[in-house]
Scaffold this motif. Structure first.
Motif, mmCIF file in Angstrom:
data_model
loop_
_atom_site.group_PDB
_atom_site.id
_atom_site.type_symbol
_atom_site.label_atom_id
_atom_site.label_comp_id
_atom_site.label_asym_id
_atom_site.label_seq_id
_atom_site.Cartn_x
_atom_site.Cartn_y
_atom_site.Cartn_z
ATOM 1 N N SER A 211 0.832 -1.201 0.000
ATOM 2 C CA SER A 211 0.000 0.000 0.000
ATOM 3 C C SER A 211 0.866 1.251 0.000
ATOM 4 O O SER A 211 0.577 2.230 -0.709
ATOM 5 N N ALA A 212 1.936 1.217 0.784
ATOM 6 C CA ALA A 212 2.851 2.355 0.848
ATOM 7 C C ALA A 212 3.589 2.551 -0.480
ATOM 8 O O ALA A 212 3.705 3.679 -0.992
ATOM 9 N N LEU A 213 4.088 1.455 -1.058
ATOM 10 C CA LEU A 213 4.792 1.540 -2.345
ATOM 11 C C LEU A 213 3.883 2.084 -3.435
ATOM 12 O O LEU A 213 4.278 2.971 -4.212
ATOM 13 N N ARG A 233 10.412 -5.505 10.815
ATOM 14 C CA ARG A 233 9.682 -4.913 9.699
ATOM 15 C C ARG A 233 10.025 -3.438 9.512
ATOM 16 O O ARG A 233 10.089 -2.943 8.380
ATOM 17 N N ARG A 234 10.239 -2.725 10.595
ATOM 18 C CA ARG A 234 10.642 -1.319 10.469
ATOM 19 C C ARG A 234 11.960 -1.203 9.713
ATOM 20 O O ARG A 234 12.118 -0.332 8.844
ATOM 21 N N LYS A 239 14.372 0.848 4.208
ATOM 22 C CA LYS A 239 15.134 0.772 2.962
ATOM 23 C C LYS A 239 14.436 1.530 1.830
ATOM 24 O O LYS A 239 15.075 1.937 0.867
ATOM 25 N N SER A 240 13.114 1.716 1.964
ATOM 26 C CA SER A 240 12.340 2.354 0.893
ATOM 27 C C SER A 240 11.634 3.633 1.308
ATOM 28 O O SER A 240 11.217 4.410 0.447
ATOM 29 N N ALA A 337 8.961 -7.468 -0.524
ATOM 30 C CA ALA A 337 8.298 -7.875 0.723
ATOM 31 C C ALA A 337 8.751 -9.236 1.208
ATOM 32 O O ALA A 337 8.530 -9.589 2.371
ATOM 33 N N VAL A 338 9.359 -10.042 0.327
ATOM 34 C CA VAL A 338 9.713 -11.424 0.661
ATOM 35 C C VAL A 338 10.991 -11.450 1.488
ATOM 36 O O VAL A 338 12.046 -10.994 1.057
ATOM 37 N N THR A 339 10.894 -12.003 2.687
ATOM 38 C CA THR A 339 12.044 -12.050 3.597
ATOM 39 C C THR A 339 12.509 -13.459 3.895
ATOM 40 O O THR A 339 13.600 -13.644 4.436
ATOM 41 N N SER A 340 11.692 -14.466 3.572
ATOM 42 C CA SER A 340 12.098 -15.862 3.774
ATOM 43 C C SER A 340 11.475 -16.742 2.711
ATOM 44 O O SER A 340 10.332 -16.520 2.299
#
Length: 371
Positions: A211-213, A233-234, A239-240, A337-340
């Protein structure tokens, strides 16, 4: 043909004296089971897919999360768990291996990503084109069997051919994220985000991040502020985005007026606490379901300033196609968004049974092709 799937099972025990109980007042003591099953004959309106990547959604987590005192699940999303269990999962990408006799727009061999709402096409909402509000909608992986399986059958109406977008493994991972990005796109449209707006996003999970992007890069917001209490998450969000806060209090110290709130956290108390910050003709959009009541104190401020509160559900009415076109122009970094990435249903089951998985991840993707 045989397959292996992940199912949730739960006790059905509606709380008495509630006229229309929500799922978090019906189902208790959920648990997961891996099941081997025969697929049988393919329905004439369905397609058979070998899944490659499947995403874990917050709704999957909340179906499994229970109140420690009562045992009831925390999810209030529409849900139907039969006695023999429900295959969960509704975000993913796979390759078609068979199509039903009535299916003409999808062919074997295509890569597809999937919508998660089966609509009836005949109710008054559908006739108006309001497919996200279909009166007879069924949610994939919640009210009908989902896609957390090695090979699954789904209604062909849900499928989007994304073969032309697949040039690498990163593209496959990104295509598994189209559904939550589509939900975020609809939220931005419902919020009427426009050039120059100041937007506040409550919650920095996948839908909050998307939503932010989208607010900034596609809809033209001048500034986007994100409130996210989880440190992992923060750090990802920073980074963006320049404006990331650990609490509503920190946010309020650094802002005077906002035009839009997009609420993805499920903590509805934040709406009441921040209502006085919303400028004239401001908009509030609610996405997350927590079963909480929404209480508003500053009603006079809301009336005087023509502030709108809107619920936002779904990703239909063209959101998928728009996200795909934006992605093709490198305008939507879905993989961000993918972290794992975990491998196989056993590892997926272990992750879902873990505690507080949101504390150390944003979007978790499951690789089912290389188990």
């Amino acid at each position: 043909m045989k397959t292996k799937v992940l199912k949730v099972k739960a006790e059905k025990d509606p709380i008495s004296n509630i006229e229309n109980p929500l799922p978090n007042q019906i189902y208790k003591n959920p648990h997961l089971e891996i099941e081997h099953r025969d697929l049988g004959e393919l329905d004439i309106n369905s397609i058979r897919i070998r899944m490659i990547y499947v995403g874990i959604c917050g709704s999957d987590i909340h179906v499994l999360k229970k109140n420690q005192q009562t045992g009831y699940i925390s999810s209030s999303v529409p849900l139907n768990i039969p006695e023999d269990g429900r295959i969960i999962g509704h975000e993913g990408v796979g390759q078609v291996i068979e199509v039903g006799k009535n299916v003409n727009h999808i062919e074997s061999g295509m890569y597809v990503t999937l919508e998660s709402i089966v609509v009836c096409n005949y109710c008054s909402a559908c006739k108006r084109g309001d497919f996200n509000q279909c009166e007879n909608a069924k949610l994939l992986g919640l009210e009908i069997d989902g896609i957390m399986g090695e090979i699954v059958d789904v209604n062909a109406s849900l499928a989007h051919d994304i073969s032309k977008y697949i040039k690498s493994e990163d593209d496959l991972i990104s295509m598994a994220c189209i559904e939550p990005a589509g939900v975020a796109f609809d939220a931005c449209e419902n919020a009427e985000v426009k050039a120059g707006d100041t937007v506040a996003v409550f919650g920095g999970g996948p839908i909050g991040l998307y939503s932010a992007l989208l607010s900034k890069s596609v809809f033209g917001a001048a500034n986007v502020h994100i409130i996210e209490p989880i440190e992992f998450r923060r750090n990802l969000l920073k980074k963006s985005f320049n404006y990331v806060y650990d609490s509503l209090l920190s946010f309020k110290k650094n802002i005077e007026k906002i035009d839009v709130i997009i609420e993805t956290s499920g903590d509805l108390s934040n709406i009441n606490k921040s209502l006085s910050l919303i400028d004239a003709n401001g908009r509030i959009v609610l996405l997350a379901r927590s079963g909480e009541a929404l209480c508003i104190d500053a009603v006079d401020h809301m009336i005087t300033n023509n502030i709108k509160i809107t619920g936002s559900r779904g990703h239909l009415c063209g959101a998928f196609d728009k996200i795909l076109k934006i992605y093709a122009c490198n305008g939507m970094p879905l993989k961000e968004a993918v972290t794992s990435v975990v491998v196989g249903l056993e590892e997926l089951k272990e992750v879902l049974e873990g505690q507080n998985i949101e504390q150390k991840d944003c979007k978790i993707i499951v690789n089912l092709a290389h188990e």
